[in-house]
Design a protein around this motif. Structure first.
Motif, PDB file in Angstrom:
ATOM      1  N   MET A 251       0.851  -1.185   0.000  1.00 41.48           N
ATOM      2  CA  MET A 251       0.000   0.000   0.000  1.00 41.48           C
ATOM      3  C   MET A 251       0.889   1.239   0.000  1.00 41.48           C
ATOM      4  O   MET A 251       1.883   1.298   0.732  1.00 41.48           O
ATOM      5  CB  MET A 251      -0.906   0.010   1.240  1.00 41.48           C
ATOM      6  N   ASN A 252       0.521   2.226  -0.831  1.00 42.36           N
ATOM      7  CA  ASN A 252       1.301   3.465  -0.917  1.00 42.36           C
ATOM      8  C   ASN A 252       0.842   4.520   0.072  1.00 42.36           C
ATOM      9  O   ASN A 252       1.260   5.672  -0.023  1.00 42.36           O
ATOM     10  CB  ASN A 252       1.200   4.044  -2.334  1.00 42.36           C
ATOM     11  N   ILE A 253      -0.006   4.129   1.029  1.00 46.63           N
ATOM     12  CA  ILE A 253      -0.500   5.118   1.974  1.00 46.63           C
ATOM     13  C   ILE A 253       0.599   5.623   2.906  1.00 46.63           C
ATOM     14  O   ILE A 253       0.547   6.737   3.418  1.00 46.63           O
ATOM     15  CB  ILE A 253      -1.685   4.526   2.772  1.00 46.63           C
ATOM     16  N   PHE A 254       1.630   4.780   3.114  1.00 49.40           N
ATOM     17  CA  PHE A 254       2.738   5.189   3.973  1.00 49.40           C
ATOM     18  C   PHE A 254       3.956   5.626   3.167  1.00 49.40           C
ATOM     19  O   PHE A 254       5.042   5.763   3.717  1.00 49.40           O
ATOM     20  CB  PHE A 254       3.140   4.040   4.919  1.00 49.40           C
ATOM     21  N   ASN A 255       3.776   5.827   1.870  1.00 49.63           N
ATOM     22  CA  ASN A 255       4.884   6.239   1.006  1.00 49.63           C
ATOM     23  C   ASN A 255       4.943   7.763   0.967  1.00 49.63           C
ATOM     24  O   ASN A 255       4.026   8.421   0.462  1.00 49.63           O
ATOM     25  CB  ASN A 255       4.678   5.683  -0.403  1.00 49.63           C
ATOM     26  N   PRO A 256       6.015   8.396   1.494  1.00 49.72           N
ATOM     27  CA  PRO A 256       6.100   9.871   1.491  1.00 49.72           C
ATOM     28  C   PRO A 256       6.097  10.446   0.077  1.00 49.72           C
ATOM     29  O   PRO A 256       5.545  11.525  -0.149  1.00 49.72           O
ATOM     30  CB  PRO A 256       7.416  10.150   2.219  1.00 49.72           C
ATOM     31  N   ALA A 257       6.717   9.732  -0.870  1.00 49.17           N
ATOM     32  CA  ALA A 257       6.756  10.248  -2.236  1.00 49.17           C
ATOM     33  C   ALA A 257       5.351  10.298  -2.835  1.00 49.17           C
ATOM     34  O   ALA A 257       4.999  11.249  -3.556  1.00 49.17           O
ATOM     35  CB  ALA A 257       7.676   9.385  -3.095  1.00 49.17           C
ATOM     36  N   ALA A 258       4.530   9.270  -2.554  1.00 49.44           N
ATOM     37  CA  ALA A 258       3.169   9.265  -3.061  1.00 49.44           C
ATOM     38  C   ALA A 258       2.345  10.381  -2.452  1.00 49.44           C
ATOM     39  O   ALA A 258       1.552  11.034  -3.134  1.00 49.44           O
ATOM     40  CB  ALA A 258       2.513   7.904  -2.788  1.00 49.44           C
ATOM     41  N   TRP A 259       2.532  10.642  -1.131  1.00 48.60           N
ATOM     42  CA  TRP A 259       1.816  11.744  -0.500  1.00 48.60           C
ATOM     43  C   TRP A 259       2.244  13.084  -1.078  1.00 48.60           C
ATOM     44  O   TRP A 259       1.416  13.990  -1.271  1.00 48.60           O
ATOM     45  CB  TRP A 259       2.049  11.709   1.010  1.00 48.60           C
ATOM     46  N   SER A 260       3.531  13.232  -1.346  1.00 47.06           N
ATOM     47  CA  SER A 260       4.021  14.489  -1.930  1.00 47.06           C
ATOM     48  C   SER A 260       3.414  14.731  -3.304  1.00 47.06           C
ATOM     49  O   SER A 260       2.981  15.850  -3.627  1.00 47.06           O
ATOM     50  CB  SER A 260       5.546  14.447  -2.024  1.00 47.06           C
ATOM     51  N   GLU A 261       3.327  13.682  -4.135  1.00 50.81           N
ATOM     52  CA  GLU A 261       2.725  13.825  -5.459  1.00 50.81           C
ATOM     53  C   GLU A 261       1.229  14.114  -5.365  1.00 50.81           C
ATOM     54  O   GLU A 261       0.686  14.902  -6.152  1.00 50.81           O
ATOM     55  CB  GLU A 261       2.962  12.548  -6.268  1.00 50.81           C
ATOM     56  N   PHE A 262       0.552  13.494  -4.360  1.00 51.98           N
ATOM     57  CA  PHE A 262      -0.873  13.758  -4.168  1.00 51.98           C
ATOM     58  C   PHE A 262      -1.136  15.211  -3.768  1.00 51.98           C
ATOM     59  O   PHE A 262      -2.057  15.856  -4.269  1.00 51.98           O
ATOM     60  CB  PHE A 262      -1.428  12.816  -3.094  1.00 51.98           C
ATOM     61  N   ILE A 263      -0.286  15.750  -2.896  1.00 50.30           N
ATOM     62  CA  ILE A 263      -0.454  17.149  -2.446  1.00 50.30           C
ATOM     63  C   ILE A 263      -0.223  18.106  -3.617  1.00 50.30           C
ATOM     64  O   ILE A 263      -0.954  19.086  -3.798  1.00 50.30           O
ATOM     65  CB  ILE A 263       0.491  17.445  -1.265  1.00 50.30           C
ATOM     66  N   LYS A 264       0.785  17.824  -4.438  1.00 55.39           N
ATOM     67  CA  LYS A 264       1.038  18.679  -5.603  1.00 55.39           C
ATOM     68  C   LYS A 264      -0.130  18.647  -6.577  1.00 55.39           C
ATOM     69  O   LYS A 264      -0.541  19.681  -7.102  1.00 55.39           O
ATOM     70  CB  LYS A 264       2.318  18.235  -6.295  1.00 55.39           C
ATOM     71  N   SER A 265      -0.685  17.458  -6.798  1.00 52.98           N
ATOM     72  CA  SER A 265      -1.825  17.344  -7.701  1.00 52.98           C
ATOM     73  C   SER A 265      -3.038  18.068  -7.150  1.00 52.98           C
ATOM     74  O   SER A 265      -3.799  18.702  -7.901  1.00 52.98           O
ATOM     75  CB  SER A 265      -2.152  15.867  -7.953  1.00 52.98           C
ATOM     76  N   TRP A 266      -3.227  17.987  -5.843  1.00 50.52           N
ATOM     77  CA  TRP A 266      -4.377  18.660  -5.215  1.00 50.52           C
ATOM     78  C   TRP A 266      -4.249  20.169  -5.319  1.00 50.52           C
ATOM     79  O   TRP A 266      -5.224  20.883  -5.587  1.00 50.52           O
ATOM     80  CB  TRP A 266      -4.479  18.211  -3.760  1.00 50.52           C
ATOM     81  N   LYS A 267      -3.008  20.702  -5.142  1.00 54.12           N
ATOM     82  CA  LYS A 267      -2.796  22.139  -5.271  1.00 54.12           C
ATOM     83  C   LYS A 267      -2.993  22.608  -6.709  1.00 54.12           C
ATOM     84  O   LYS A 267      -3.462  23.723  -6.946  1.00 54.12           O
ATOM     85  CB  LYS A 267      -1.383  22.498  -4.786  1.00 54.12           C
ATOM     86  N   ARG A 268      -2.616  21.770  -7.663  1.00 54.28           N
ATOM     87  CA  ARG A 268      -2.792  22.148  -9.064  1.00 54.28           C
ATOM     88  C   ARG A 268      -4.262  22.132  -9.470  1.00 54.28           C
ATOM     89  O   ARG A 268      -4.632  22.713 -10.492  1.00 54.28           O
ATOM     90  CB  ARG A 268      -2.019  21.200  -9.975  1.00 54.28           C
ATOM     91  N   GLY A 269      -5.107  21.465  -8.703  1.00 51.71           N
ATOM     92  CA  GLY A 269      -6.514  21.384  -9.070  1.00 51.71           C
ATOM     93  C   GLY A 269      -6.839  20.210  -9.956  1.00 51.71           C
ATOM     94  O   GLY A 269      -7.862  20.242 -10.665  1.00 51.71           O
ATOM     95  N   ASP A 270      -5.981  19.159  -9.944  1.00 57.87           N
ATOM     96  CA  ASP A 270      -6.247  18.013 -10.800  1.00 57.87           C
ATOM     97  C   ASP A 270      -7.495  17.239 -10.405  1.00 57.87           C
ATOM     98  O   ASP A 270      -8.097  16.525 -11.225  1.00 57.87           O
ATOM     99  CB  ASP A 270      -5.051  17.053 -10.800  1.00 57.87           C
ATOM    100  N   TYR A 271      -7.916  17.380  -9.148  1.00 57.62           N
ATOM    101  CA  TYR A 271      -9.064  16.622  -8.664  1.00 57.62           C
ATOM    102  C   TYR A 271     -10.342  17.438  -8.603  1.00 57.62           C
ATOM    103  O   TYR A 271     -11.338  17.000  -8.022  1.00 57.62           O
ATOM    104  CB  TYR A 271      -8.754  16.061  -7.263  1.00 57.62           C
ATOM    105  N   LYS A 272     -10.303  18.641  -9.185  1.00 58.48           N
ATOM    106  CA  LYS A 272     -11.522  19.437  -9.220  1.00 58.48           C
ATOM    107  C   LYS A 272     -12.519  18.843 -10.179  1.00 58.48           C
ATOM    108  O   LYS A 272     -12.141  18.254 -11.195  1.00 58.48           O
ATOM    109  CB  LYS A 272     -11.194  20.896  -9.621  1.00 58.48           C
ATOM    110  N   ARG A 273     -13.776  19.026  -9.896  1.00 60.46           N
ATOM    111  CA  ARG A 273     -14.823  18.497 -10.751  1.00 60.46           C
ATOM    112  C   ARG A 273     -14.862  19.291 -12.045  1.00 60.46           C
ATOM    113  O   ARG A 273     -14.886  20.517 -12.038  1.00 60.46           O
ATOM    114  CB  ARG A 273     -16.178  18.570 -10.051  1.00 60.46           C
ATOM    115  N   LYS A 274     -14.853  18.589 -13.155  1.00 60.69           N
ATOM    116  CA  LYS A 274     -14.865  19.222 -14.481  1.00 60.69           C
ATOM    117  C   LYS A 274     -16.290  19.171 -15.021  1.00 60.69           C
ATOM    118  O   LYS A 274     -16.910  18.132 -15.067  1.00 60.69           O
ATOM    119  CB  LYS A 274     -13.903  18.507 -15.428  1.00 60.69           C
TER     120      LYS A 274
END
Length: 213
Positions: A189-212
């Motif tokens: 599971m990548n839930i404890f992977n710091p690199a995966a969390w860092s990429e998730f935070i960057k994607s969230w700041k960019r707005g990749d998960y906003k509803r289109k």
């Protein structure tokens, strides 16, 4: 030799005779048309004249001296067109003797009248400066290419455009490698992977998960 074999041989001979007659008819109707296209006033050869057969995809162009050669059929309509001359159309006679025909085609220069363009100055230098500053100038090809290669534009395109062949192949190979690596066990599971969390935070700041919409 039985009657069935005789009938087959008779139809074969009849078909061959009919095919030979058709071939002779087609061969007799083929005409090698050649000649020169010249100006009607000065009798100078006109280069780059389009010589086309109406109703077909066959055509050619005159060379630098106005000379051309094209294969046509008897009864065809041959059209001569040029941007500076009036078009001309001739018909190949069906009663033409032989399979060669030479012509000298004269063309009359065509005059094209364009609508008048009136250029008016601005009333005052102040109005010219105001209009010049407020004029909306469309982006050129270089500016459009630069905008399409920006980071924001590439991220937006990645969300909508499907992957190409190379990208799809890389994803498929990566999935196959992951299945082979973790065959017979539960994938980590990548839930404890710091690199995966860092990429998730960057994607969230960019707005990749906003509803289109």
């Amino acid at each position: 030799m039985n009657k069935r074999l005789l009938s087959v041989l008779f139809f074969v001979c009849l078909f061959a005779a009919k095919a030979q007659a058709q071939f002779e008819t087609v061969r007799d109707s083929v005409v090698q048309l050649y000649g020169i296209v010249m100006t009607a006033d000065s009798l100078m050869g006109i280069p780059a004249v389009s010589v086309t057969v109406k109703g077909s995809n066959r055509g050619t162009m005159t060379n630098g001296q106005g000379v051309f050669s094209i294969v046509v059929l008897k009864g065809d309509q041959v059209e001569f067109t040029h941007v500076s001359y009036k078009p001309k159309t001739i018909t190949i006679p069906t009663t033409l003797d032989g399979n060669r025909q030479s012509i000298v085609q004269l063309m009359v220069q065509d005059t094209v009248y364009l609508p008048a363009t009136i250029i008016r100055p601005r009333p005052t230098p102040q109005q010219f400066e105001r209009d010049f500053v407020n004029t909306d100038i469309q982006d050129d090809d270089l500016e459009i290419a630069r905008q399409n290669n920006s980071a924001a534009k590439r991220r937006a395109l990645m969300q909508t455009l499907p992957g190409d062949g190379g990208g799809a192949t890389a994803i498929q190979f990566r999935n196959m490698a992951n299945r082979a690596t973790y065959a017979g066990q539960v994938p980590p599971m990548n839930i404890f992977n710091p690199a995966a969390w860092s990429e998730f935070i960057k994607s969230w700041k960019r707005g990749d998960y906003k509803r289109k919409n």
